[in-house]
Design an enzyme around this catalytic site. Structure first.
Site, PDB file in Angstrom:
ATOM      1  N   LYS A 227      -2.386   9.990  17.031  1.00  0.00           N
ATOM      2  CA  LYS A 227      -3.629   9.340  16.619  1.00  0.00           C
ATOM      3  C   LYS A 227      -4.021   8.214  17.572  1.00  0.00           C
ATOM      4  O   LYS A 227      -4.440   7.143  17.166  1.00  0.00           O
ATOM      5  CB  LYS A 227      -3.482   8.800  15.195  1.00  0.00           C
ATOM      6  N   CYS A 228      -3.896   8.490  18.854  1.00  0.00           N
ATOM      7  CA  CYS A 228      -4.149   7.505  19.906  1.00  0.00           C
ATOM      8  C   CYS A 228      -5.350   7.955  20.727  1.00  0.00           C
ATOM      9  O   CYS A 228      -5.631   9.151  20.826  1.00  0.00           O
ATOM     10  CB  CYS A 228      -2.895   7.421  20.791  1.00  0.00           C
ATOM     11  N   GLY A 229      -6.044   7.006  21.329  1.00  0.00           N
ATOM     12  CA  GLY A 229      -7.143   7.359  22.221  1.00  0.00           C
ATOM     13  C   GLY A 229      -6.681   8.191  23.404  1.00  0.00           C
ATOM     14  O   GLY A 229      -7.475   8.913  24.011  1.00  0.00           O
ATOM     15  N   LEU A 230      -5.391   8.115  23.724  1.00  0.00           N
ATOM     16  CA  LEU A 230      -4.841   8.878  24.846  1.00  0.00           C
ATOM     17  C   LEU A 230      -4.256  10.223  24.407  1.00  0.00           C
ATOM     18  O   LEU A 230      -3.775  10.991  25.250  1.00  0.00           O
ATOM     19  CB  LEU A 230      -3.763   8.058  25.566  1.00  0.00           C
ATOM     20  N   THR A 231      -4.297  10.524  23.120  1.00  0.00           N
ATOM     21  CA  THR A 231      -3.725  11.768  22.599  1.00  0.00           C
ATOM     22  C   THR A 231      -4.231  13.018  23.330  1.00  0.00           C
ATOM     23  O   THR A 231      -3.449  13.953  23.517  1.00  0.00           O
ATOM     24  CB  THR A 231      -3.954  11.881  21.078  1.00  0.00           C
TER      25      THR A 231
END
Length: 170
Positions: A42-46
């Site tokens: 659930k990360c912007g970098l996922t």
């Protein structure tokens, strides 16, 4: 373990569990190049999972693997159970590379795997604590860290691909 002694140690004897249970057995990667990445769902970098999977598929038959290490230390961005993480990675990104159990990468409960990794500097000279999800460490065929890449560095960036190819050629 100090950063000084970690330079001569390999990762093969570190004990860590596999995401789906049992030991991950890092010794199975002896003689291979491995990109160790702390991952989160659930990360912007996922979306980097896409590039990690493509990198894994591109070089797997040459002795390379990505090893994903789920971590929930950065704003709770990996809150799921092992089953939820596995399902998300498979269903959303088609991940086929191995994943370990969820661990802590910083602080007093830092997993021994990361104790061995953090002493290595990236191209900007950063050592020490993991800065965010998707920080990457390239492990050479001899089990020693050969490169570190910031979380923002895309898995298929020229510098990552060049480092992987150099390990596979050597």
């Amino acid at each position: 373990m100090t950063a000084d002694s970690s330079a001569s140690a390999t990762l093969y004897d570190v004990e860590i569990g596999a995401l789906k249970g049992g030991p991950a057995d890092l010794a199975q990667y002896a003689g291979k190049a491995v990109l160790v990445v702390n991952v989160a769902s659930k990360c912007g970098l996922t979306p980097q999972y896409t590039g990690l999977e493509r990198l894994h598929e591109r070089y797997a038959d040459q002795g390379f693997t990505v090893l994903g290490v789920p971590c929930n230390q950065f704003l709770g961005q990996e809150p799921g159970s092992a089953e939820e993480i596995a399902e998300f990675c498979s269903a959303t990104y088609g991940v086929t590379f191995p994943l370990t159990e969820k661990v802590e990468v910083n602080g007093e409960a830092r997993h021994p795997l990361y104790e061995r990794l953090i002493g290595f500097a990236d191209a900007e000279g950063h050592t020490g604590d993991i800065r965010w999800n998707f920080e990457k460490f390239l492990i050479g065929r001899d089990g020693k860290v050969v490169a570190r890449f910031s979380p923002q560095t895309e898995p298929e960036a020229a510098e990552v691909v060049a480092a992987v190819e150099a390990q596979l050629a050597g």
